[in-house]
Design a protein around this motif. Sequence first.
Motif, PDB file in Angstrom:
ATOM      1  N   GLU A 188       0.877  -1.179   0.000  1.00  0.00           N
ATOM      2  CA  GLU A 188       0.000   0.000   0.000  1.00  0.00           C
ATOM      3  C   GLU A 188       0.912   1.226   0.000  1.00  0.00           C
ATOM      4  O   GLU A 188       1.780   1.334   0.846  1.00  0.00           O
ATOM      5  CB  GLU A 188      -0.785  -0.062   1.300  1.00  0.00           C
ATOM      6  N   ILE A 189       0.749   2.090  -0.998  1.00  0.00           N
ATOM      7  CA  ILE A 189       1.633   3.263  -1.045  1.00  0.00           C
ATOM      8  C   ILE A 189       0.795   4.529  -1.187  1.00  0.00           C
ATOM      9  O   ILE A 189      -0.156   4.580  -1.971  1.00  0.00           O
ATOM     10  CB  ILE A 189       2.675   3.113  -2.181  1.00  0.00           C
ATOM     11  N   ASN A 190       1.131   5.510  -0.357  1.00  0.00           N
ATOM     12  CA  ASN A 190       0.451   6.798  -0.427  1.00  0.00           C
ATOM     13  C   ASN A 190       1.494   7.915  -0.519  1.00  0.00           C
ATOM     14  O   ASN A 190       2.526   7.834   0.133  1.00  0.00           O
ATOM     15  CB  ASN A 190      -0.404   7.058   0.819  1.00  0.00           C
ATOM     16  N   VAL A 191       1.170   8.906  -1.329  1.00  0.00           N
ATOM     17  CA  VAL A 191       2.029  10.084  -1.458  1.00  0.00           C
ATOM     18  C   VAL A 191       1.286  11.256  -0.839  1.00  0.00           C
ATOM     19  O   VAL A 191       0.117  11.500  -1.172  1.00  0.00           O
ATOM     20  CB  VAL A 191       2.371  10.364  -2.935  1.00  0.00           C
ATOM     21  N   TYR A 192       1.948  11.945   0.076  1.00  0.00           N
ATOM     22  CA  TYR A 192       1.279  12.957   0.889  1.00  0.00           C
ATOM     23  C   TYR A 192       1.927  14.339   0.787  1.00  0.00           C
ATOM     24  O   TYR A 192       3.122  14.465   0.516  1.00  0.00           O
ATOM     25  CB  TYR A 192       1.354  12.551   2.364  1.00  0.00           C
ATOM     26  N   ALA A 193       1.105  15.352   1.112  1.00  0.00           N
ATOM     27  CA  ALA A 193       1.609  16.707   1.373  1.00  0.00           C
ATOM     28  C   ALA A 193       1.278  17.022   2.823  1.00  0.00           C
ATOM     29  O   ALA A 193       0.213  16.624   3.322  1.00  0.00           O
ATOM     30  CB  ALA A 193       0.947  17.711   0.437  1.00  0.00           C
ATOM     31  N   LYS A 194       2.178  17.726   3.494  1.00  0.00           N
ATOM     32  CA  LYS A 194       1.946  18.065   4.906  1.00  0.00           C
ATOM     33  C   LYS A 194       0.919  19.194   5.006  1.00  0.00           C
ATOM     34  O   LYS A 194       1.007  20.181   4.262  1.00  0.00           O
ATOM     35  CB  LYS A 194       3.258  18.499   5.552  1.00  0.00           C
ATOM     36  N   ILE A 195      -0.065  19.066   5.916  1.00  0.00           N
ATOM     37  CA  ILE A 195      -1.047  20.141   6.060  1.00  0.00           C
ATOM     38  C   ILE A 195      -1.076  20.738   7.460  1.00  0.00           C
ATOM     39  O   ILE A 195      -1.411  21.900   7.627  1.00  0.00           O
ATOM     40  CB  ILE A 195      -2.474  19.685   5.628  1.00  0.00           C
ATOM     41  N   LEU A 196      -0.648  20.014   8.447  1.00  0.00           N
ATOM     42  CA  LEU A 196      -0.537  20.577   9.806  1.00  0.00           C
ATOM     43  C   LEU A 196       0.757  20.110  10.451  1.00  0.00           C
ATOM     44  O   LEU A 196       1.097  18.939  10.299  1.00  0.00           O
ATOM     45  CB  LEU A 196      -1.723  20.112  10.679  1.00  0.00           C
ATOM     46  N   ASN A 246      -6.320   7.522   7.996  1.00  0.00           N
ATOM     47  CA  ASN A 246      -7.783   7.650   8.084  1.00  0.00           C
ATOM     48  C   ASN A 246      -8.383   7.973   6.729  1.00  0.00           C
ATOM     49  O   ASN A 246      -7.882   8.847   6.023  1.00  0.00           O
ATOM     50  CB  ASN A 246      -8.157   8.785   9.036  1.00  0.00           C
ATOM     51  N   LEU A 247      -9.485   7.280   6.411  1.00  0.00           N
ATOM     52  CA  LEU A 247     -10.282   7.645   5.239  1.00  0.00           C
ATOM     53  C   LEU A 247     -11.534   8.325   5.763  1.00  0.00           C
ATOM     54  O   LEU A 247     -12.349   7.695   6.466  1.00  0.00           O
ATOM     55  CB  LEU A 247     -10.647   6.411   4.412  1.00  0.00           C
ATOM     56  N   PHE A 248     -11.670   9.618   5.484  1.00  0.00           N
ATOM     57  CA  PHE A 248     -12.814  10.369   5.999  1.00  0.00           C
ATOM     58  C   PHE A 248     -13.979  10.358   5.007  1.00  0.00           C
ATOM     59  O   PHE A 248     -13.783  10.208   3.795  1.00  0.00           O
ATOM     60  CB  PHE A 248     -12.409  11.817   6.317  1.00  0.00           C
ATOM     61  N   LYS A 249     -15.187  10.504   5.563  1.00  0.00           N
ATOM     62  CA  LYS A 249     -16.375  10.580   4.714  1.00  0.00           C
ATOM     63  C   LYS A 249     -16.322  11.866   3.890  1.00  0.00           C
ATOM     64  O   LYS A 249     -15.797  12.891   4.355  1.00  0.00           O
ATOM     65  CB  LYS A 249     -17.637  10.583   5.594  1.00  0.00           C
ATOM     66  N   GLN A 250     -16.873  11.785   2.673  1.00  0.00           N
ATOM     67  CA  GLN A 250     -16.954  12.967   1.812  1.00  0.00           C
ATOM     68  C   GLN A 250     -17.608  14.117   2.590  1.00  0.00           C
ATOM     69  O   GLN A 250     -18.584  13.895   3.328  1.00  0.00           O
ATOM     70  CB  GLN A 250     -17.824  12.655   0.581  1.00  0.00           C
ATOM     71  N   GLY A 251     -17.056  15.325   2.466  1.00  0.00           N
ATOM     72  CA  GLY A 251     -17.696  16.486   3.098  1.00  0.00           C
ATOM     73  C   GLY A 251     -17.350  16.684   4.558  1.00  0.00           C
ATOM     74  O   GLY A 251     -17.804  17.647   5.179  1.00  0.00           O
ATOM     75  N   SER A 252     -16.514  15.798   5.132  1.00  0.00           N
ATOM     76  CA  SER A 252     -16.208  15.937   6.574  1.00  0.00           C
ATOM     77  C   SER A 252     -14.805  16.508   6.810  1.00  0.00           C
ATOM     78  O   SER A 252     -14.397  16.707   7.956  1.00  0.00           O
ATOM     79  CB  SER A 252     -16.305  14.564   7.254  1.00  0.00           C
ATOM     80  N   ILE A 253     -14.076  16.791   5.711  1.00  0.00           N
ATOM     81  CA  ILE A 253     -12.669  17.170   5.866  1.00  0.00           C
ATOM     82  C   ILE A 253     -12.514  18.483   6.660  1.00  0.00           C
ATOM     83  O   ILE A 253     -11.694  18.589   7.542  1.00  0.00           O
ATOM     84  CB  ILE A 253     -11.983  17.285   4.485  1.00  0.00           C
ATOM     85  N   GLU A 254     -13.358  19.462   6.343  1.00  0.00           N
ATOM     86  CA  GLU A 254     -13.194  20.764   7.016  1.00  0.00           C
ATOM     87  C   GLU A 254     -13.370  20.632   8.531  1.00  0.00           C
ATOM     88  O   GLU A 254     -12.555  21.119   9.307  1.00  0.00           O
ATOM     89  CB  GLU A 254     -14.232  21.752   6.460  1.00  0.00           C
ATOM     90  N   ASN A 255     -14.405  19.912   8.931  1.00  0.00           N
ATOM     91  CA  ASN A 255     -14.619  19.713  10.380  1.00  0.00           C
ATOM     92  C   ASN A 255     -13.470  18.925  10.988  1.00  0.00           C
ATOM     93  O   ASN A 255     -12.990  19.236  12.086  1.00  0.00           O
ATOM     94  CB  ASN A 255     -15.940  18.970  10.610  1.00  0.00           C
ATOM     95  N   ALA A 256     -13.018  17.917  10.247  1.00  0.00           N
ATOM     96  CA  ALA A 256     -11.915  17.089  10.763  1.00  0.00           C
ATOM     97  C   ALA A 256     -10.677  17.957  10.970  1.00  0.00           C
ATOM     98  O   ALA A 256     -10.014  17.876  12.006  1.00  0.00           O
ATOM     99  CB  ALA A 256     -11.619  15.953   9.788  1.00  0.00           C
ATOM    100  N   LEU A 257     -10.402  18.828  10.014  1.00  0.00           N
ATOM    101  CA  LEU A 257      -9.194  19.653  10.114  1.00  0.00           C
ATOM    102  C   LEU A 257      -9.242  20.589  11.316  1.00  0.00           C
ATOM    103  O   LEU A 257      -8.235  20.788  11.998  1.00  0.00           O
ATOM    104  CB  LEU A 257      -8.973  20.452   8.820  1.00  0.00           C
ATOM    105  N   SER A 258     -10.412  21.141  11.618  1.00  0.00           N
ATOM    106  CA  SER A 258     -10.442  22.048  12.783  1.00  0.00           C
ATOM    107  C   SER A 258     -10.223  21.252  14.073  1.00  0.00           C
ATOM    108  O   SER A 258      -9.531  21.719  14.984  1.00  0.00           O
ATOM    109  CB  SER A 258     -11.746  22.840  12.816  1.00  0.00           C
ATOM    110  N   LEU A 259     -10.722  20.022  14.118  1.00  0.00           N
ATOM    111  CA  LEU A 259     -10.450  19.175  15.295  1.00  0.00           C
ATOM    112  C   LEU A 259      -8.965  18.826  15.349  1.00  0.00           C
ATOM    113  O   LEU A 259      -8.327  18.865  16.395  1.00  0.00           O
ATOM    114  CB  LEU A 259     -11.287  17.898  15.223  1.00  0.00           C
ATOM    115  N   TYR A 260      -8.402  18.488  14.192  1.00  0.00           N
ATOM    116  CA  TYR A 260      -6.980  18.108  14.158  1.00  0.00           C
ATOM    117  C   TYR A 260      -6.092  19.273  14.587  1.00  0.00           C
ATOM    118  O   TYR A 260      -5.043  19.065  15.209  1.00  0.00           O
ATOM    119  CB  TYR A 260      -6.590  17.657  12.748  1.00  0.00           C
TER     120      TYR A 260
END
Lengths: 94, 94
Positions: free
Chosen positions: A86-94, B8-22
């Motif tokens: 399983e390979i994923n390529v990422y960009a850092k966001i936080l 983590n694979l997040f549900k569509q449309g949940s990224i913004e909320n996830a990011l503020s928690l992160y």
Amino acid sequence: MIKVIAKNLFKQGSIENALSLYEELVEKSRAEKGCLSYELFQDIENPCILTMLETWESKEYLKAHSESEHFKRIVPQLGKMREQHEINVYAKIL
Amino acid sequence: MIKVIAKNLFKQGSIENALSLYEELVEKSRAEKGCLSYELFQDIENPCILTMLETWESKEYLKAHSESEHFKRIVPQLGKMREQHEINVYAKIL
């Protein structure tokens, strides 16, 4: 900056051979231009899980890596020893 | 040194909320004793894949992290937004 996480589940009994191949891959990859880090990790609960964590300055350097002699020679050999990859390529966001 | 990869694979449309928690989880986790790094990455091809890469001085500090107030408050909230979750704890070997 590009982060690559390549997670592998190896077949039982193949770890020793895999590690000797990885030793060469790690040494030569670290010497490549644009390689910021290239580290191999083993899952502390399942020793058959070996994961490579790579950091590259850019996608271009990562592309050059995948076209390098050592990559094209070694990675297919590792491929024969793996059950899952399983390979994923990422960009850092936080 | 302990490396944790929480993919983590997040549900569509949940990224913004996830990011503020992160954001809060990252800020408070980095301030914890024994935390060497705590970084969030987004898959460059699938923005719903968010992976946390953590480095801890020891398993004891990692355990304390999982018992911290912010972890116990935030992580379950993230859990409700995820479709898949995969966590591995690693030791560096090369």
